[in-house]
Design an enzyme around this catalytic site. Structure first.
Site, PDB file in Angstrom:
ATOM      1  N   SER A   1      43.835  77.114  46.514  1.00  7.76           N
ATOM      2  CA  SER A   1      43.658  78.043  47.635  1.00  7.76           C
ATOM      3  C   SER A   1      43.181  79.437  47.216  1.00  7.76           C
ATOM      4  CB  SER A   1      44.937  78.131  48.479  1.00  7.76           C
ATOM      5  OG  SER A   1      45.214  76.862  49.075  1.00  7.76           O
TER       6      SER A   1
ATOM      7  N   ASN B   1      34.648  73.576  42.032  1.00  8.35           N
ATOM      8  CA  ASN B   1      34.816  72.124  42.125  1.00  8.35           C
ATOM      9  C   ASN B   1      34.491  71.693  43.554  1.00  8.35           C
ATOM     10  OD1 ASN B   1      35.655  69.486  42.165  1.00  8.35           O
ATOM     11  ND2 ASN B   1      37.833  69.926  41.794  1.00  8.35           N
TER      12      ASN B   1
ATOM     13  N   GLY C   1      44.253  73.103  48.500  1.00 11.21           N
ATOM     14  CA  GLY C   1      43.767  72.749  49.832  1.00 11.21           C
ATOM     15  C   GLY C   1      44.751  73.028  50.946  1.00 11.21           C
TER      16      GLY C   1
ATOM     17  N   LYS D   1      34.366  68.786  44.659  1.00 11.24           N
ATOM     18  CA  LYS D   1      35.061  67.534  45.023  1.00 11.24           C
ATOM     19  C   LYS D   1      34.064  66.550  45.638  1.00 11.24           C
ATOM     20  CE  LYS D   1      39.314  70.126  45.228  1.00 11.24           C
ATOM     21  NZ  LYS D   1      40.675  70.291  45.742  1.00 11.24           N
TER      22      LYS D   1
ATOM     23  N   GLU E   1      46.804  74.155  38.176  1.00 10.20           N
ATOM     24  CA  GLU E   1      46.604  73.976  39.615  1.00 10.20           C
ATOM     25  C   GLU E   1      47.857  73.360  40.234  1.00 10.20           C
ATOM     26  OE1 GLU E   1      42.190  73.725  40.669  1.00 10.20           O
ATOM     27  OE2 GLU E   1      42.721  71.720  40.016  1.00 10.20           O
TER      28      GLU E   1
ATOM     29  N   HIS F   1      42.222  66.083  37.112  1.00 11.69           N
ATOM     30  CA  HIS F   1      42.500  66.760  38.383  1.00 11.69           C
ATOM     31  C   HIS F   1      43.660  66.068  39.093  1.00 11.69           C
ATOM     32  CE1 HIS F   1      42.108  68.464  42.344  1.00 11.69           C
ATOM     33  NE2 HIS F   1      41.422  69.435  41.781  1.00 11.69           N
TER      34      HIS F   1
ATOM     35  N   GLU G   1      44.170  65.359  42.066  1.00 14.32           N
ATOM     36  CA  GLU G   1      43.798  64.339  43.050  1.00 14.32           C
ATOM     37  C   GLU G   1      43.614  62.992  42.369  1.00 14.32           C
ATOM     38  OE1 GLU G   1      40.579  66.624  44.691  1.00 14.32           O
ATOM     39  OE2 GLU G   1      42.042  67.972  45.611  1.00 14.32           O
TER      40      GLU G   1
HETATM   41  P1  13P Z   1      41.230  74.502  46.833  1.00 18.25           P
HETATM   42  O1  13P Z   1      40.579  75.753  46.279  1.00 18.25           O
HETATM   43  O2  13P Z   1      40.425  73.883  47.949  1.00 18.25           O
HETATM   44  O3  13P Z   1      42.660  74.697  47.128  1.00 18.25           O
HETATM   45  O4  13P Z   1      41.142  73.406  45.641  1.00 18.25           O
HETATM   46  C1  13P Z   1      41.539  73.765  44.370  1.00 18.25           C
HETATM   47  C2  13P Z   1      41.155  72.686  43.428  1.00 18.25           C
HETATM   48  O5  13P Z   1      41.685  71.591  43.475  1.00 18.25           O
HETATM   49  C3  13P Z   1      40.092  72.969  42.452  1.00 18.25           C
HETATM   50  O6  13P Z   1      39.987  71.961  41.502  1.00 18.25           O
END
Ligand code: 13P
Length: 248
Positions: free
Chosen positions: A211, A9, A171, A11, A165, A95, A97
């Site tokens: 992560s 992803n 992150g 993002k 997740e 997601h 976010e």
């Molecule tokens: P990170 O791997 O940067 O922690 O992000 C995970 C994520 O949100 C994948 O959709």
């Protein structure tokens, strides 16, 4: 057996030049065959046609979102029909976010999942608890409510991958331990067995995100109910190839 799945992803990251660079790296990488691992790359919408055009044929692409119903007067949105028209096979929905920043509710996410599936897309449906919810002992409650909202709106799970997740791991560099990930994945599988069917519980891939990196992926991949990963930050780097290789 469930085929291992690794999603990248990206993002809201990238330029045309950076996209070309990472695709070149992926195209030249030596990874296990398609029968062993399904790899899906999810660039921002604007780069999807560019990536799809040049990406190796054993990797697929995913959008990071889709509109909840048929397209029309919804300025700024992208419909599932458009993705199908462009032969984009996958979409990431729900997601954390988007749940947090854009206030997407369990119900709205579930409607999106149902609509995307109805149009022929395959869906990576994301769920996960915040740190506050985990510390309050609410983890299973939260992820089962998120899953229940989806289960109430779909019948066929064959085109769904569930991505667990935990928000506190995204992150942050604070990856869930293999024991923590396995515990939630196993709980989700037994929730599915009780509330959907034992067939779905056995066959749905439950992947972990938060992560994940080259250093922690092998141990996580060794857990019986961890069927792969959804990778954020590390999917923009060469170590994504090591994460794909953790399928072996
Ligand atoms: P990170 O791997 O940067 O922690 O992000 C995970 C994520 O949100 C994948 O959709």
């Amino acid at each position: 057996a469930r085929k291992f799945f690794v999603g990248g992803n990206w993002k809201c990251n990238g330029t045309v030049a950076e996209v070309n660079k990472i695709v070149k790296l992926l195209n030249e990488a030596d990874v296990p065959s398609e029968d062993v691992v399904g790899v899906v790359i999810s660039p921002p919408f604007v780069f999807l046609p560019q990536v799809k055009a040049v990406l190796r044929s054993d990797f697929a692409v995913a959008a990071q979102n889709a509109w909840v119903r048929k397209g029309g007067a919804y300025t700024g949105e992208i419909s599932a029909e458009m993705l199908i028209n462009l032969e984009i096979p996958w979409v990431i929905l729900g997601h954390s976010e988007r749940r947090a920043l854009l206030k997407e509710s369990n119900e709205f996410v579930a409607d999106k999942v149902a609509y995307a599936l109805s149009q022929g897309l395959k869906v990576i449906a994301c769920i996960g608890e915040t740190l506050e919810q985990r510390e309050a002992g609410e983890t299973l409650n939260v992820v089962s409510e998120q899953t229940k909202a989806i289960a109430e709106k779909i019948k066929d799970w064959s085109n769904v991958v569930l991505a667990y997740e935990p928000v506190w791991a995204i992150g942050t560099g604070k990856v869930a331990t293999p024991v923590q990930a396995q515990e939630v994945h196993a709980d989700l599988r037994s929730w599915l067995a009780t509330n959907v069917s034992s067939d779905v519980a056995e066959s749905v891939r439950i992947i972990y995100g938060g992560s994940v990196n080259a250093g922690n992926c092998v141990e996580l991949a060794g857990q019986p109910d961890v069927d792969g990963f959804l990778v954020g930050g590390a999917s923009l780097k060469a170590e994504f190839v090591d994460i794909i290789r953790s399928a072996l």
